[in-house]
Design an enzyme around this catalytic site. Structure first.
Site, PDB file in Angstrom:
ATOM      1  N   GLU A 276       7.000  -3.508   5.164  1.00  0.00           N
ATOM      2  CA  GLU A 276       6.471  -2.185   5.521  1.00  0.00           C
ATOM      3  C   GLU A 276       7.565  -1.119   5.382  1.00  0.00           C
ATOM      4  O   GLU A 276       7.284   0.011   4.951  1.00  0.00           O
ATOM      5  CB  GLU A 276       5.927  -2.202   6.946  1.00  0.00           C
ATOM      6  CG  GLU A 276       4.754  -3.154   7.163  1.00  0.00           C
ATOM      7  CD  GLU A 276       3.584  -2.854   6.238  1.00  0.00           C
ATOM      8  OE1 GLU A 276       3.232  -1.662   6.098  1.00  0.00           O
ATOM      9  OE2 GLU A 276       3.040  -3.797   5.644  1.00  0.00           O
ATOM     10  N   TRP A 279       7.744  -0.382   1.715  1.00  0.00           N
ATOM     11  CA  TRP A 279       6.635   0.486   1.305  1.00  0.00           C
ATOM     12  C   TRP A 279       6.985   1.950   1.618  1.00  0.00           C
ATOM     13  O   TRP A 279       6.724   2.858   0.820  1.00  0.00           O
ATOM     14  CB  TRP A 279       5.348   0.115   2.036  1.00  0.00           C
ATOM     15  CG  TRP A 279       4.476  -0.867   1.323  1.00  0.00           C
ATOM     16  CD1 TRP A 279       4.272  -2.169   1.643  1.00  0.00           C
ATOM     17  CD2 TRP A 279       3.645  -0.614   0.162  1.00  0.00           C
ATOM     18  NE1 TRP A 279       3.382  -2.748   0.759  1.00  0.00           N
ATOM     19  CE2 TRP A 279       2.983  -1.822  -0.150  1.00  0.00           C
ATOM     20  CE3 TRP A 279       3.419   0.508  -0.632  1.00  0.00           C
ATOM     21  CZ2 TRP A 279       2.108  -1.923  -1.226  1.00  0.00           C
ATOM     22  CZ3 TRP A 279       2.540   0.404  -1.711  1.00  0.00           C
ATOM     23  CH2 TRP A 279       1.904  -0.799  -1.994  1.00  0.00           C
ATOM     24  N   TRP A 308     -16.902  14.473  -6.603  1.00  0.00           N
ATOM     25  CA  TRP A 308     -17.037  14.167  -5.187  1.00  0.00           C
ATOM     26  C   TRP A 308     -18.261  14.830  -4.593  1.00  0.00           C
ATOM     27  O   TRP A 308     -18.701  15.882  -5.048  1.00  0.00           O
ATOM     28  CB  TRP A 308     -15.780  14.616  -4.429  1.00  0.00           C
ATOM     29  CG  TRP A 308     -14.507  14.050  -4.969  1.00  0.00           C
ATOM     30  CD1 TRP A 308     -13.541  14.713  -5.653  1.00  0.00           C
ATOM     31  CD2 TRP A 308     -14.065  12.691  -4.875  1.00  0.00           C
ATOM     32  NE1 TRP A 308     -12.512  13.869  -5.995  1.00  0.00           N
ATOM     33  CE2 TRP A 308     -12.810  12.615  -5.525  1.00  0.00           C
ATOM     34  CE3 TRP A 308     -14.603  11.533  -4.312  1.00  0.00           C
ATOM     35  CZ2 TRP A 308     -12.092  11.430  -5.618  1.00  0.00           C
ATOM     36  CZ3 TRP A 308     -13.880  10.353  -4.399  1.00  0.00           C
ATOM     37  CH2 TRP A 308     -12.646  10.305  -5.040  1.00  0.00           C
ATOM     38  N   ASN A 343      -3.023   0.435  11.472  1.00  0.00           N
ATOM     39  CA  ASN A 343      -2.909   0.536  10.015  1.00  0.00           C
ATOM     40  C   ASN A 343      -4.087  -0.094   9.279  1.00  0.00           C
ATOM     41  O   ASN A 343      -4.573   0.445   8.282  1.00  0.00           O
ATOM     42  CB  ASN A 343      -1.607  -0.103   9.533  1.00  0.00           C
ATOM     43  CG  ASN A 343      -1.346   0.185   8.064  1.00  0.00           C
ATOM     44  OD1 ASN A 343      -1.311   1.337   7.658  1.00  0.00           O
ATOM     45  ND2 ASN A 343      -1.197  -0.852   7.266  1.00  0.00           N
ATOM     46  N   TRP A 361     -10.793  12.294  -1.254  1.00  0.00           N
ATOM     47  CA  TRP A 361      -9.753  11.705  -0.412  1.00  0.00           C
ATOM     48  C   TRP A 361      -8.857  12.747   0.236  1.00  0.00           C
ATOM     49  O   TRP A 361      -8.288  12.522   1.307  1.00  0.00           O
ATOM     50  CB  TRP A 361      -8.905  10.723  -1.232  1.00  0.00           C
ATOM     51  CG  TRP A 361      -8.256  11.306  -2.458  1.00  0.00           C
ATOM     52  CD1 TRP A 361      -8.789  11.376  -3.717  1.00  0.00           C
ATOM     53  CD2 TRP A 361      -6.956  11.902  -2.554  1.00  0.00           C
ATOM     54  NE1 TRP A 361      -7.906  11.967  -4.589  1.00  0.00           N
ATOM     55  CE2 TRP A 361      -6.763  12.296  -3.902  1.00  0.00           C
ATOM     56  CE3 TRP A 361      -5.933  12.126  -1.638  1.00  0.00           C
ATOM     57  CZ2 TRP A 361      -5.606  12.924  -4.346  1.00  0.00           C
ATOM     58  CZ3 TRP A 361      -4.769  12.748  -2.073  1.00  0.00           C
ATOM     59  CH2 TRP A 361      -4.616  13.142  -3.416  1.00  0.00           C
ATOM     60  N   TRP A 384      -3.647   7.192   1.391  1.00  0.00           N
ATOM     61  CA  TRP A 384      -4.946   7.720   0.957  1.00  0.00           C
ATOM     62  C   TRP A 384      -5.169   7.512  -0.541  1.00  0.00           C
ATOM     63  O   TRP A 384      -6.279   7.171  -0.974  1.00  0.00           O
ATOM     64  CB  TRP A 384      -5.074   9.197   1.327  1.00  0.00           C
ATOM     65  CG  TRP A 384      -5.584   9.337   2.730  1.00  0.00           C
ATOM     66  CD1 TRP A 384      -4.859   9.521   3.866  1.00  0.00           C
ATOM     67  CD2 TRP A 384      -6.952   9.235   3.132  1.00  0.00           C
ATOM     68  NE1 TRP A 384      -5.695   9.534   4.953  1.00  0.00           N
ATOM     69  CE2 TRP A 384      -6.980   9.378   4.541  1.00  0.00           C
ATOM     70  CE3 TRP A 384      -8.157   9.054   2.454  1.00  0.00           C
ATOM     71  CZ2 TRP A 384      -8.172   9.331   5.268  1.00  0.00           C
ATOM     72  CZ3 TRP A 384      -9.339   9.019   3.179  1.00  0.00           C
ATOM     73  CH2 TRP A 384      -9.339   9.151   4.560  1.00  0.00           C
TER      74      TRP A 384
END
Length: 472
Positions: A276, A279, A308, A343, A361, A384
């Site tokens: 993590e 990341w 969208w 998460n 998004w 996202w």
């Protein structure tokens, strides 16, 4: 006597602060510190009121901690980053600053501010540091000096570099002769909307943050892999808000982890939590190579053509936790009530907004920033874009979470759901993820909305929208 100024930004701590340590290295220099609040810029960046309250709390703790070291923290306010450079320049002239020390921020507006500051401070020596990452952007690249576009190769390269040698943590500065400046201003309320945060969930000072890190890195980090996906369990570190404001550094996290579990870099105990941290590095490095990510642009260009659905009613139902899908609604109510979300749930609700409701998004990205205590542009945007299949190394567009199955998998008995949806208290465990089906069979009434979309039909519509965009 030289005057050194430490310009604090997203690094609100005494320990392992590279800029602060460098400024204090000379015992002969006079050291002062500065924080410039920029309310108008914060509004533009959608800072959450809870994050503002958390920031104010830690700024006050920092001011007190610096005072004990003999370093006054001067507080100023400017509307935005442009005005903050003018404020900085005026203070440097007033205090006769010879050197300024600060830690880099990698977002576009912040980088432009720093460039402007260096140009304005012509007679001041400016020194910046890669403090918010373990390995500096540009140090983990492909053979042809390009940024990795896929996480796993980046992680492998990052680990290779880390095994060669890690940057050490620097200690907090020793006390020095200082004292308050005549114009040093006590920290008042930040001129920004604030909302209370829970100090039990989020460490309210640096000392408690360090203690929480130490506790987590003892035994909980070993169980992290098994516990992290289940929101009813306290299986995560809850240190993300501290990392966002810089109350803790990522180096502190890594070194504490390795002190308890030396094999983490080799894939042993602690490796999943280390993943993590990597990341987090990945998204920060990406931002420096692809600044358009800071400007609401997708990494995969063809996804800009997805049509969208603009439906404020559906968006509001998602925001309020009234979609009729219990795991989604419980997660959103947790976010709205605490300013934090587990998460796994962030992935579930993001997938639902984008791929069940077919809503852009960026609506979700902004709403999260407006709510989260730990709102961080790089991580939030990365998450996202991953969920929306628009980003680097994102989930493929045809990967669409089934929200009911996600609930059954990660909150099987509905413990988390009932915590946030008390209106479903009477629904049995076996039916908690489809409460209206149970209500119809029982002839019962529920003070809970029916599903606002049919998942199977929504999935087909989303696939069609992505496929049309990809072919156009």
């Amino acid at each position: 006597m030289a005057t050194h100024l430490v310009w604090f930004r997203a690094d609100i701590r005494l320990h392992d602060n590279l800029a602060l340590a460098a400024a204090c290295r000379s015992r002969q220099a006079r050291v002062i510190a500065l924080y410039i609040a920029t309310p108008q810029q914060w509004r533009h960046h959608a800072m959450a009121p809870r994050q503002a309250a958390y920031l104010q709390c830690h700024l006050r703790a920092l001011q007190a901690g610096l005072a004990q070291k003999g370093i006054p923290l001067i507080y100023r306010e400017a509307a935005d980053f442009t005005a903050s450079v003018m404020e900085l320049q005026a203070l440097c002239e007033q205090q006769g600053v010879s050197h300024i020390f600060y830690n880099y921020q990698y977002e576009v507006n912040e980088r432009q501010r720093d460039i402007a500051a260096e140009r304005a401070l012509k007679t001041v020596v400016c020194q910046g540091f890669d403090d918010s990452v373990i390995l500096a952007p540009g140090s983990v690249v492909t053979g042809d000096e390009q940024m990795y576009k896929v996480f796993t190769p980046f992680k492998n390269a990052w680990l290779r570099r880390a095994r060669v040698g890690l940057p050490e943590c620097v200690p907090a500065p020793a006390p020095r002769d200082g004292g308050a400046l005549p114009d040093a201003q006590a920290l008042l309320m930040l001129n920004y909307p604030q909302q209370l945060f829970d100090p039990v969930l989020f460490p309210p000072d640096e000392r408690q943050a360090i203690q929480q890190l130490r506790r987590f890195c003892q035994q909980p980090v070993v169980e992290y892999d098994a516990q992290r996906d289940f929101p009813a369990t306290e299986g995560t570190s809850r240190l993300s808000a501290c990392l966002t404001l810089g109350v803790l550094s990522p180096r502190q996290c890594l070194h504490r982890l390795l002190a308890e579990h030396p094999g983490a870099l080799a894939g042993q105990d602690g490796a999943v939590w280390l993943n993590e941290l990597i990341w987090r590095e990945f998204y920060r490095h990406l931002m420096t190579f692809h600044p358009a990510l800071c400007c609401f642009k997708p990494f995969i260009k063809w996804t800009e053509k997805v049509k969208w659905r603009e439906d404020k009613t559906l968006l509001k139902a998602w925001q309020r936790g009234k979609t009729g899908y219990p795991i989604v609604d419980a997660a959103m109510r947790q976010l709205n009530d605490t300013g934090w979300m587990h998460n796994r749930l962030r992935m579930i609700v993001a997938s639902f907004l984008v791929k069940d409701l077919l809503i852009d998004w960026r609506e979700g990205e902004r709403y999260f920033m407006l709510q989260l205590v730990d709102g961080d542009l790089a991580a939030n945007n990365g998450g996202w874009q991953w969920a929306a299949s628009t980003g680097t190394d994102a989930a493929p567009y045809f990967r669409i979470f089934n929200p009911t199955m996600q609930g059954e998998k990660f909150d099987k008995s509905g413990v988390f759901i009932r915590r946030w949806l008390p209106e479903l208290a009477q629904v049995p465990d076996s039916e908690i993820h489809t409460p209206w089906e149970w209500a119809q069979k029982q002839g019962a009434s529920l003070d809970y909305p029916r599903p606002i979309v049919d998942h199977k039909q929504a999935r087909l519509e989303t696939l069609a929208a992505y496929e049309a965009a990809r072919k156009s």
